[in-house]
Design an enzyme around this catalytic site. Structure first.
Site, PDB file in Angstrom:
ATOM      1  N   LYS A  76     140.447 112.744 -29.444  1.00 61.55           N
ATOM      2  CA  LYS A  76     139.641 112.034 -28.451  1.00 61.55           C
ATOM      3  C   LYS A  76     140.490 111.083 -27.621  1.00 61.55           C
ATOM      4  O   LYS A  76     140.026 110.568 -26.604  1.00 61.55           O
ATOM      5  CB  LYS A  76     138.505 111.276 -29.144  1.00 61.55           C
ATOM      6  CG  LYS A  76     137.487 112.200 -29.817  1.00 61.55           C
ATOM      7  CD  LYS A  76     136.357 111.412 -30.463  1.00 61.55           C
ATOM      8  CE  LYS A  76     135.351 112.346 -31.112  1.00 61.55           C
ATOM      9  NZ  LYS A  76     134.241 111.603 -31.779  1.00 61.55           N
ATOM     10  N   HIS A 140     126.402 130.680 -39.055  1.00 59.72           N
ATOM     11  CA  HIS A 140     127.374 131.002 -40.088  1.00 59.72           C
ATOM     12  C   HIS A 140     127.411 132.515 -40.278  1.00 59.72           C
ATOM     13  O   HIS A 140     126.599 133.257 -39.709  1.00 59.72           O
ATOM     14  CB  HIS A 140     127.060 130.289 -41.400  1.00 59.72           C
ATOM     15  CG  HIS A 140     127.572 128.878 -41.441  1.00 59.72           C
ATOM     16  ND1 HIS A 140     128.919 128.567 -41.308  1.00 59.72           N
ATOM     17  CD2 HIS A 140     126.924 127.692 -41.591  1.00 59.72           C
ATOM     18  CE1 HIS A 140     129.071 127.256 -41.380  1.00 59.72           C
ATOM     19  NE2 HIS A 140     127.877 126.694 -41.543  1.00 59.72           N
ATOM     20  N   ASP A 141     128.361 132.934 -41.102  1.00 56.20           N
ATOM     21  CA  ASP A 141     128.663 134.349 -41.280  1.00 56.20           C
ATOM     22  C   ASP A 141     127.414 135.239 -41.321  1.00 56.20           C
ATOM     23  O   ASP A 141     127.295 136.201 -40.573  1.00 56.20           O
ATOM     24  CB  ASP A 141     129.475 134.520 -42.568  1.00 56.20           C
ATOM     25  CG  ASP A 141     129.812 135.959 -42.885  1.00 56.20           C
ATOM     26  OD1 ASP A 141     130.965 136.364 -42.674  1.00 56.20           O
ATOM     27  OD2 ASP A 141     128.926 136.691 -43.363  1.00 56.20           O
ATOM     28  N   ASN A 143     124.451 134.863 -40.349  1.00 55.28           N
ATOM     29  CA  ASN A 143     123.661 134.909 -39.113  1.00 55.28           C
ATOM     30  C   ASN A 143     124.276 135.872 -38.110  1.00 55.28           C
ATOM     31  O   ASN A 143     123.572 136.660 -37.468  1.00 55.28           O
ATOM     32  CB  ASN A 143     123.578 133.519 -38.489  1.00 55.28           C
ATOM     33  CG  ASN A 143     123.144 132.443 -39.456  1.00 55.28           C
ATOM     34  OD1 ASN A 143     123.781 131.407 -39.566  1.00 55.28           O
ATOM     35  ND2 ASN A 143     122.069 132.658 -40.190  1.00 55.28           N
ATOM     36  N   ASP A 170     133.064 136.548 -41.154  1.00 56.70           N
ATOM     37  CA  ASP A 170     134.158 135.606 -40.914  1.00 56.70           C
ATOM     38  C   ASP A 170     135.524 136.289 -40.912  1.00 56.70           C
ATOM     39  O   ASP A 170     136.341 136.063 -40.018  1.00 56.70           O
ATOM     40  CB  ASP A 170     134.158 134.512 -41.981  1.00 56.70           C
ATOM     41  CG  ASP A 170     133.146 133.417 -41.693  1.00 56.70           C
ATOM     42  OD1 ASP A 170     132.536 133.438 -40.607  1.00 56.70           O
ATOM     43  OD2 ASP A 170     132.951 132.537 -42.556  1.00 56.70           O
TER      44      ASP A 170
END
Length: 389
Positions: A76, A140-141, A143, A170
């Site tokens: 940042k 995630h995977d 989904n 993944d």
């Protein structure tokens, strides 16, 4: 605290990617796995991550982080982005696994990086991809695998799908395809002198990984159900069977000659229905079930291993390194107190070797930045732009 005086030397890898320099902006899952592959194959990877304790799955045993030093930068802070761009100037590849638009807001998007280094290959790893209605959604995977049609057919339970941890999405459709894309684009950049962006989405890779099922779906005998087709447990000679000691055997006797060997070794010649006798598959499955239940796994392994019956015992990961075949090949190695998979694949001339163990965030900030030619590292540490743990 970790010894800050440890040195980082570039070019320590022995694999075919020795001399390739990679900047990794740390993310979760498939991004680190892709960079582990690159490091295993000899690339010099520098991992840039946020200061602070390790995130999900981090720490000294996180094998996905092996083979590369860790630099902690406060991204940042604009000065930190300038440090990353200094690294990018000398890099061949960049890998990031953040949500679409995040690196742009940090001043590290593709346009900025390619201005600094026009030959750079900029790899982006996401679940949904850089574009599309779901691009900004969390996931995630399972989904990602769910909407490609792949998860629907997984498992042998007709009532519900079963997901195989996060291997298919993944790492199968994600990191593997990212590495393919990175290396293809790197090869092209060596010819054209121009870099480009690799948009590796798990949904895209998983759909491509599932190409054979897509082909089967066009066959008249294909059924869009679980445990109903050739490779999903729909036939009794490609399935899993329990043994007398509660363990299991995998049976994959697809070809006629392998099926014949299976039947002979099971002692079912003259009793077992024919391989193409679909109406008697239930009878065949009962025969196989009852027969395998009559001996322990060790007894069946002794009978079947090394034959053409395509039968193997199913063992837990804790036993895999001791399997005689894997032990002979050195598929798993013991390193830094951890049993772990050796680099793969193998090369006849530029064999890959493991270098450094997994690191904590910021463990090598001072040494790695210096090795990559960044000036005034002490000043960066004093101002909090970089952190050494």
């Amino acid at each position: 605290m970790v010894d800050e005086t440890s040195e980082i030397q570039l070019g320590q890898g022995t694999g075919p990617l020795r001399g390739v320099k990679v900047v990794e902006i740390a993310g979760l899952g498939p991004g680190p796995h892709a960079c582990m592959i690159l490091a295993d194959l000899g690339a010099d990877v520098i991992r840039v991550e946020r200061p602070g304790p390790p995130g999900l799955g981090g720490g000294p045993a996180m094998l996905l982080n092996r083979g590369r030093p860790s630099v902690a930068l406060d991204l940042k802070n604009p000065d930190a982005a300038a440090v990353v761009l200094r690294l990018v100037a000398d890099a061949d590849l960049l890998v990031e696994g953040l949500r679409p638009g995040v690196t742009e807001r940090l001043g590290l998007g593709p346009e900025t990086c390619l201005e600094v280094n026009p030959r750079l290959v900029y790899g982006r790893m996401t679940g949904w991809g850089q574009e599309g209605p779901l691009a900004q959604a969390a996931g995630h995977d399972m989904n990602y695998v769910a909407i490609t049609g792949a998860l629907f057919g997984l498992g042998q339970d007709p009532a519900r799908p079963h997901f195989p941890a996060n291997l298919v999405g993944d790492f199968g459709g994600g990191s593997t395809y990212l590495v393919i894309g990175l290396l293809a684009a790197l090869l092209e950049s060596r010819v054209s002198g121009r870099g480009q962006v690799v948009d590796a989405a798990i949904v895209d890779g998983t759909a491509h990984l599932n190409a054979m099922t897509s082909a089967f779906a066009h066959e008249p005998h294909y059924r869009e159900e679980r445990a109903a087709n050739l490779l999903d447990g729909g036939v009794p000679y490609y399935d899993v069977y329990e043994t007398a000691d509660g363990r299991h055997m995998s049976v994959g006797a697809l070809e006629p000659q392998f099926f014949a060997t299976l039947v002979r070794l099971l002692g079912l010649e003259g009793t077992c229905p024919g391989q193409t006798d679909l109406d008697r598959y239930d009878e065949m499955r009962r025969l196989f079930t009852d027969t395998f239940a009559g001996r322990t796994q060790a007894q069946w392994v002794e009978l079947f291993e090394g034959t053409d019956a395509c039968v193997a015992g199913i063992i837990p990961l804790s036993e895999a390194a001791r399997h005689p075949h894997l032990a002979a090949r050195g598929t798993f190695v013991e390193r830094d107190g951890l049993t772990q998979p050796a680099p793969a694949p193998r090369f006849s001339r530029t064999g890959a070797t493991l270098t450094t163990p997994p690191s904590l965030p910021g463990q090598h900030t001072r040494a790695a930045l210096a090795a990559w030619g960044v000036d005034d590292v002490d000043g960066l540490l004093e101002r909090g732009v970089a952190v050494q743990v």
